[in-house]
Design a protein around this motif. Sequence first.
Motif, PDB file in Angstrom:
ATOM      1  N   ARG A 157       0.832  -1.200   0.000  1.00  0.00           N
ATOM      2  CA  ARG A 157       0.000   0.000   0.000  1.00  0.00           C
ATOM      3  C   ARG A 157       0.869   1.254   0.000  1.00  0.00           C
ATOM      4  O   ARG A 157       1.812   1.376   0.792  1.00  0.00           O
ATOM      5  CB  ARG A 157      -0.914   0.016   1.223  1.00  0.00           C
ATOM      6  CG  ARG A 157      -2.063  -0.971   1.134  1.00  0.00           C
ATOM      7  CD  ARG A 157      -3.023  -0.793   2.283  1.00  0.00           C
ATOM      8  NE  ARG A 157      -3.684   0.515   2.256  1.00  0.00           N
ATOM      9  CZ  ARG A 157      -4.965   0.699   2.552  1.00  0.00           C
ATOM     10  NH1 ARG A 157      -5.725  -0.338   2.866  1.00  0.00           N
ATOM     11  NH2 ARG A 157      -5.480   1.905   2.537  1.00  0.00           N
ATOM     12  N   ASP A 206      -0.297   4.367   0.629  1.00  0.00           N
ATOM     13  CA  ASP A 206      -0.709   5.330   1.646  1.00  0.00           C
ATOM     14  C   ASP A 206      -0.202   4.954   3.036  1.00  0.00           C
ATOM     15  O   ASP A 206       0.457   5.745   3.714  1.00  0.00           O
ATOM     16  CB  ASP A 206      -2.236   5.484   1.655  1.00  0.00           C
ATOM     17  CG  ASP A 206      -2.972   4.165   1.810  1.00  0.00           C
ATOM     18  OD1 ASP A 206      -2.343   3.087   1.684  1.00  0.00           O
ATOM     19  OD2 ASP A 206      -4.199   4.198   2.059  1.00  0.00           O
ATOM     20  N   LYS A 207      -0.427   3.717   3.454  1.00  0.00           N
ATOM     21  CA  LYS A 207      -0.014   3.270   4.782  1.00  0.00           C
ATOM     22  C   LYS A 207       1.377   2.639   4.795  1.00  0.00           C
ATOM     23  O   LYS A 207       1.942   2.399   5.856  1.00  0.00           O
ATOM     24  CB  LYS A 207      -1.035   2.271   5.336  1.00  0.00           C
ATOM     25  CG  LYS A 207      -2.431   2.839   5.523  1.00  0.00           C
ATOM     26  CD  LYS A 207      -3.380   1.798   6.083  1.00  0.00           C
ATOM     27  CE  LYS A 207      -4.768   2.376   6.292  1.00  0.00           C
ATOM     28  NZ  LYS A 207      -5.714   1.358   6.844  1.00  0.00           N
ATOM     29  N   LEU A 220      -0.447  -5.009   1.357  1.00  0.00           N
ATOM     30  CA  LEU A 220      -1.856  -4.947   0.989  1.00  0.00           C
ATOM     31  C   LEU A 220      -2.533  -6.261   1.364  1.00  0.00           C
ATOM     32  O   LEU A 220      -2.132  -7.330   0.906  1.00  0.00           O
ATOM     33  CB  LEU A 220      -2.008  -4.700  -0.514  1.00  0.00           C
ATOM     34  CG  LEU A 220      -3.447  -4.692  -1.040  1.00  0.00           C
ATOM     35  CD1 LEU A 220      -4.192  -3.472  -0.528  1.00  0.00           C
ATOM     36  CD2 LEU A 220      -3.466  -4.744  -2.559  1.00  0.00           C
ATOM     37  N   ALA A 273      -2.033   0.490  -4.396  1.00  0.00           N
ATOM     38  CA  ALA A 273      -0.892  -0.366  -4.082  1.00  0.00           C
ATOM     39  C   ALA A 273      -0.010  -0.543  -5.306  1.00  0.00           C
ATOM     40  O   ALA A 273      -0.416  -0.270  -6.433  1.00  0.00           O
ATOM     41  CB  ALA A 273      -1.369  -1.728  -3.590  1.00  0.00           C
TER      42      ALA A 273
END
Length: 307
Positions: free
Chosen positions: A74, A76-77, A81, A89
């Motif tokens: 991922r 963003d984080k 995933l 991702a």
Amino acid sequence: MKYYYIIIFSLLFTSTACTDKKDQKQIQLSDSEEFRKYWFSNKAEISSYDLQQAQYGNINQGEAVMVFVNEDFRLDKQVKLESDAKEIATPVLKLNFIKKFITGIYDYSMYTSVFTPIQTNTFPATLKVSNTNQEWCGQSFLQLNYHQNGYQVIGKSYFEEEVSEECHIDYAILEDELWTKIRLLPLDQLPQGNVLMVPSMTSLRLRHKKVQAEMTKIKLQPYKGDSTFKGKDLMDYQIYFPESQRDLRIIFEKGFPHHIVGWEDTYELRKKKLTSRAVLKATIQNAYWEKNTPADTTYRKLLKLKY
């Protein structure tokens, strides 16, 4: 919003990697059928090494393991995933790099994870590196996340002078990503010449140094050493850190999939200049996450693991 994170990260990498039109058309190994057949086979590549690790002014016996595997990551984080959100991702080549060695009565366990995007033209920098070290005195943790044209650094440690570290550093190549780049890039795209580089997390912890980049001198040439390292058409990747008087050599096979057959790391500590060395013992491809019963210890025998 569907491709928001991919677009944002692409723009960030384009601005920080100093690419021109020629660079953007560079060959990606990930585009080849050979690459996809090897790395997208739903198996990891696992390699074991005999390790001689310098610490406390002595050479200590141990073992290293390198686990390379493809997974979706991922943006963003910056974690694996595990949902259906494929649009945020990108596939990465993950390296779990474990070193275990004994010093006198007690042992060390050092574990580094590296997450480098497989689409090297779109994402030329590693997204994340995390490192944990355990020994009988205490534990330490370090993590670097790609953020705002550089890396966000978070560290915690048992030791007073390293108890907490939180800062942002400008973008520089990470020593920890050299291992994944060897597997992902054509030889002529590997970093060479004068290169600003952040030393490996393990090296920094062993030497009790802060996370900061230093200038290196890097060259790549055919291996001309003795028979210590064995393989086909070996290459010798030499990284010299003038400021810290450290020499790192990574020996790997020239041909795909560029197996890493060993390394040497030389530096002075406690007024002694010593060389840590690792030599390949065995390599297998295996879906290790499915092999977790007592009967599966047979695979450890194939890898000649001792610890």
